[in-house]
Design an enzyme around this catalytic site. Structure first.
Site, PDB file in Angstrom:
ATOM      1  N   SER A   1      64.103  -5.406 -48.841  1.00  0.00           N
ATOM      2  CA  SER A   1      65.536  -6.302 -48.295  1.00  0.00           C
ATOM      3  C   SER A   1      65.755  -6.708 -49.618  1.00  0.00           C
ATOM      4  CB  SER A   1      64.904  -7.528 -47.379  1.00  0.00           C
ATOM      5  OG  SER A   1      64.709  -8.792 -48.643  1.00  0.00           O
ATOM      6  N   ASP A   2      67.804  -6.451 -48.565  1.00  0.00           N
ATOM      7  CA  ASP A   2      68.490  -7.096 -49.828  1.00  0.00           C
ATOM      8  C   ASP A   2      68.575  -8.604 -50.409  1.00  0.00           C
ATOM      9  OD1 ASP A   2      71.855  -5.470 -50.833  1.00  0.00           O
ATOM     10  OD2 ASP A   2      70.768  -7.225 -51.368  1.00  0.00           O
ATOM     11  N   TRP A   3      69.002  -9.646 -50.948  1.00  0.00           N
ATOM     12  CA  TRP A   3      69.057 -10.463 -51.532  1.00  0.00           C
ATOM     13  C   TRP A   3      68.915 -11.324 -50.213  1.00  0.00           C
ATOM     14  CZ3 TRP A   3      69.715 -12.486 -56.241  1.00  0.00           C
ATOM     15  CH2 TRP A   3      70.069 -14.214 -56.541  1.00  0.00           C
TER      16      TRP A   3
END
Ligand code: GLC
Length: 710
Positions: free
Chosen positions: A263-265
Site C-alpha cells: 500500500s502507499d503510505w
C-alpha cells in the site's frame, strides 16, 4: 539459495510475528536520527516488542543506520528475520540524474537503464534493497505536482521507460548486491485526479484505463517488476487499495501478477477517511482481502488481523500465504545469507558521486534537455569575453528536483560553476535579479540585472520553479513562472537582446509570453547533480540539444488536461473563445543546433495482415553544423474503427546519431499487434481497414502514408 527452510520458519512463528512481517515502518521509528518522511506521521500505538518484529523499513537515512538497525533487529527479533530496507530512489540515490519527466524527453531507454543501474549500485551499497520506482502514471494535467515523477503523457513511451527502470534497478538477479527490487506505482489513475488536485478522486472509463493508463503498468509487470503500489485515489468510486476489480481482478487474475502488493503510505488507514471503511479493522479486512501483502505506515494489520482471524473473516492459510510471499521476497533478495545485501560504508564513499556516475548524470542531463526556441543565438561563442549570468537559478543549487533521495544540493554543479568549468577565462558577471517564489513582487534586483546585462557580450538568464513547487502535495492552479521572473526577462532582454533563457522546473509552464520575447529557450527541467556542466556544454555547443518533449505545454492552464493523442471532435471548431485547442509546445517537439532533413519515407507494402509486416524506411540527412542526435518518431492513425481513435499515437521511435552532413536510413517494422486497441467492448483487437503512418511529430509530420490491414 539460503540454508533457511522458510516453511519451518513460518511454522514456528506466532500469529503476531507473522502479521508483523506484513507491516512497513518508517526508519525514524528505529533510529535516533531524524530521517525524511514522505507522509503524515501519527502516533502509531506500537509497542517496543512489536517494533522488534516489523518486516520492512522505509526511508533509512544512511548505510551506517541501516547496518545498525539491521544488527539490532536480527538480535531482537525472536525469529532473527532480516528486514528489507526500502526507499524512494526515483532519479538517483546520491548522484542525482534528471527527474523522470526529463528522462522521458531523452527518448533514450538505454540511457534510462544506465541511470537506473547506477542508482541501484549506489542504493544497494547505501543500505537499500528496494525502491518505489518506476512511477508510470500517464500524465495529462500539469496542475498536478507529481507530473515530474512520470516519463510523460504517452502510454507507449511511459511503458518503454518504465521497463528500462525495472530492468535497470533489478538487473538479472536481485540477490546480487548492486541490484534492488523495483515497485511500479501508483496503480491506477492517480494522475487523473479531478482538477489536477493531488489525492483527488478519478473517474475513468474501463476503456480509458485500458487504452491509456494501464499499458505502462502492464509493461512493467511483464518486465518482472517485484512490487506494485496501488494509488491513494478513489478510482471510479473505490480507493485503489480496496478496489477489487483493479487489484484482484486486473493485476492479479488478468495479468497474473504474483509479486508483492504494497500500500502507499497510510493508504489503508485512509480507507476510513474515504468513507469506505467504518474503522481501521474494516480497513484492514478490505486491504487484506484485496491482496495487499505489505501495509505501509498505517498498522491496521498488526492491530486487527488476529481479531479478524479469530472471527473467521480471514483464514490462517491466507495469512501464511502472504507471509510466505514476504519471506520468499527476502530470500530472493539474498537477505537470509547477507542481511546487508552489500551495504558498506567504505564502498559507498568510493561509489557515491564517482566520476563514472557523474558522467552518466551529466550525459542524462544533456540528453533530457529540450531546446524550445533558438533564433540563431545558440550555441554561444566560446570565445566570448564576458557573460552576464542572471536570474534566480543562475547560481542556484536547487536543481535536483523533488524526490532526490540521498542527493545533496551542495553537491550540485550550478550553472555558474558549469560555465566556469568550461570557460575558465570568461568574465562572468552575476546578478540574481529576483526570487522565484509565488507572490514575490520584489524588483529591487532589477536595476543591477539590467546594468549587468548591458555590460556583457551575451546573457544567460536562468529562470524557473523551485523544486518544492512540484512533487507530492504540490498541485498549482496556475502554471505561471513564479514571482517577477517574466518581468525580469522583459527587462533583461530589452537591455541585451543577445539573451538565452535556461528554464528549470518539474512541470510544463505557460510560456507564451516568454516565447514571444526570448530569442532562445533551453529547458533543463531538474537536471540533477551535474546540471551546471550539462547546461554549459549545451549552451556553448560542445553538444547539441536533442531532447523531445515527453509532455505537452499548454498555452493556458485552462486547457488542462491537454495531450497530443486526443480523439477528434465531431466539429473542428472545438476550441475556446479565448484560446485555440493546441498546446504551446507539442509532445515530441524539440530543436537542435542541426537541421535534420527528412528526405523520404518508403513502405515495403501498403497492405498487412496478421502474418505479415510492413517495413518503413525513413531517410534523414543532418544538414547542420555538427554531429548530433535526432529522434525519429513514428505515429499511427486508425482512420475508421469501432471506437473513436486518437488523431495520432506514437508506436515507435529511434534515436540516431548523425555526423555533420551524414544521411542515414532509419528502419521500422509495423506488425498487426501494433495496430490493436481496446474497442468499445473492452476487447484488445485490431480491425481491418485503413491506417495512416507518419513520421515527424504532432502538427509537423514530414511524411504520411496510408496502408490497409486486410
Ligand atoms: C508517498 C508517495 C509514494 C512513495 C511513498 C513512500 O506518499 O505517494 O509515491 O513511494 O509515500 O515514500
Amino acid at each position: 539459495m539460503s540454508k533457511v527452510n522458510l516453511r519451518e520458519l513460518l511454522n514456528k512463528m506466532t500469529t503476531k510475528q507473522k502479521i508483523a512481517q506484513l507491516e512497513q515502518l518508517a526508519a525514524r521509528y528505529f533510529t535516533k536520527n531524524k530521517t525524511d518522511i514522505t507522509g503524515p506521521l501519527r502516533d502509531l500505538g506500537l509497542t517496543e516488542d512489536e517494533l522488534k518484529i516489523i518486516g520492512t523499513n522505509l526511508g533509512i537515512g544512511s548505510v551506517e543506520d541501516m547496518i545498525d538497525v539491521q544488527n539490532r533487529h536480527l538480535d531482537e527479533d525472536p525469529n532473527h528475520i532480516p528486514m528489507i530496507f526500502m526507499s524512494d530512489i526515483i532519479h538517483g540515490f546520491r548522484t542525482i540524474y534528471p527527474i523522470p519527466l526529463a528522462l522521458g524527453c531523452s527518448f533514450d531507454d538505454q540511457l534510462v537503464y544506465e541511470c537506473s543501474r547506477m542508482a541501484a549500485r549506489e542504493a544497494s551499497v547505501g543500505g537499500l534493497q528496494a525502491t518505489f520506482t518506476p512511477m508510470v502514471d500517464c500524465i495529462r494535467d500539469a496542475r498536478w505536482g507529481r507530473v515530474m515523477e512520470s516519463c510523460g503523457e504517452d502510454p507507449y513511451l511511459n511503458g518503454i521507460m518504465g521497463q528500462a527502470q525495472v530492468k535497470g534497478f533489478q538487473g538479472d538477479d536481485i540477490s546480487n548486491p548492486g541490484n534492488i527490487a523495483a515497485c511500479v506505482k501508483h496503480f491506477a489513475g492517480y494522475s487523473a485526479g479531478e482538477a489536477g488536485r493531488d489525492y483527488n478522486m478519478a473517474e475513468l472509463s474501463e476503456h480509458s484505463l485500458r487504452q491509456v493508463h494501464f499499458p505502462a503498468y502492464k509493461a512493467c509487470v511483464d518486465a518482472g517488476v517485484k512490487m506494485v503500489m496501488p494509488s491513494f485515489n478513489v478510482l471510479n468510486g473505490v480507493p485503489s487499495v480496496a478496489n477489487k476489480w483493479l487489484v484482484n481482478g486486473v493485476l492479479r487474475n488478468e495479468w497474473g501478477f504474483d509479486g508483492i502488493v504494497i500500500s502507499d503510505w497510510d493508504a489503508v488507514y485512509e480507507l476510513t477517511q474515504h468513507g469506505v471503511a467504518a474503522d481501521l479493522k474494516e480497513a484492514a479486512l478490505l486491504a487484506f482481502e484485496n491482496g495487499c501483502n505489505i501495509e505501509m505506515m498505517s498498522f491496521s494489520y498488526i492491530s486487527h488481523l488476529e481479531e479478524l482471524i479469530n472471527e473467521g473473516k480471514i483464514s490462517v492459510d491466507r495469512l501464511d500465504e502472504y507471509v510466505m510471499k514476504v519471506l520468499e521476497f527476502k530470500e530472493e533478495l539474498g537477505l537470509f545469507d547477507d542481511p546487508y545485501h552489500g551495504a558498506s560504508s567504505e564502498d559507498s564513499k568510493k561509489l557515491f558521486l564517482c566520476s563514472e556516475h557523474r558522467e552518466i548524470s551529466r550525459r542524462a542531463a544533456r540528453e533530457s534537455a529540450v531546446l524550445l526556441k533558438n533564433d540563431n543565438i545558440l550555441p554561444l561563442d566560446r570565445k566570448l569575453k564576458s557573460i552576464a549570468l542572471i536570474g534566480p537559478f543562475a547560481n542556484s543549487d536547487d536543481i535536483n528536483g523533488a524526490w532526490s533521495c540521498a542527493g545533496r544540493r551542495n553537491e550540485c554543479v550550478t550553472v555558474k560553476e558549469g560555465i566556469r568549468n568550461l570557460l575558465p577565462e570568461v568574465d562572468i558577471k552575476y546578478a540574481k535579479g529576483c526570487e522565484s517564489y509565488l507572490n514575490d513582487r520584489n524588483i529591487s534586483g532589477f536595476e543591477q540585472a539590467i546594468v549587468t546585462a548591458k555590460s556583457a557580450d551575451a546573457v544567460i538568464l536562468c529562470l524557473g520553479e523551485p523544486s518544492d513547487y512540484s512533487g507530492e502535495e504540490r498541485s498549482r492552479t496556475e502554471l505561471t513562472l513564479p514571482g517577477m521572473q517574466l518581468e525580469l526577462a522583459r527587462a533583461v532582454i530589452d537591455a541585451n537582446p543577445n539573451t538565452a533563457v535556461v528554464l528549470f522546473g518539474g512541470r510544463p509552464l505557460e510560456l507564451v509570453e516568454l516565447d514571444s520575447i526570448a530569442p532562445a529557450i533551453l529547458h533543463m527541467w531538474f537536471p540533477g547533480t551535474e546540471g551546471g556542466n550539462a547546461v554549459s556544454e549545451l549552451l556553448f555547443g560542445v553538444y547539441s540539444p536533442c531532447g523531445k518533449l515527453s509532455v505537452s505545454f499548454p498555452k493556458k492552464v485552462g486547457q488542462c488536461p491537454i495531450y497530443y493523442n486526443y480523439t477528434n471532435t465531431g466539429r473542428p471548431k472545438s476550441r475556446y473563445i479565448d484560446c485555440d485547442k493546441f498546446p504551446q509546445y507539442f509532445f515530441g517537439y524539440g530543436l537542435s543546433y542541426n537541421k535534420f532533413t527528412y528526405n523520404s519515407m518508403i513502405l515495403s507494402s501498403h497492405t498487412i495482415d496478421k502474418n505479415s509486416s510492413i517495413k518503413v524506411s525513413v531517410e534523414v540527412t543532418n544538414e547542420g553544423c555538427m554531429s548530433g542526435k535526432e529522434t525519429v518518431q513514428l505515429y499511427l492513425r486508425d482512420l475508421v474503427s469501432s471506437a473513436s481513435r486518437p488523431v495520432q499515437e506514437l508506436i515507435s521511435f529511434k534515436k540516431v546519431n548523425f555526423e555533420k552532413g551524414e544521411t542515414k536510413t532509419v528502419e521500422f517494422e509495423i506488425t498487426e499487434p501494433m495496430l490493436r486497441f481496446w474497442n468499445a467492448d473492452n476487447e484488445f483487437v485490431s480491425e481491418r481497414g485503413e491506417f495512416e503512418i507518419s513520421v515527424g511529430y504532432a502538427d509537423h509530420m514530414k511524411f504520411t502514408e496510408k496502408f490497409s490491414l486486410i
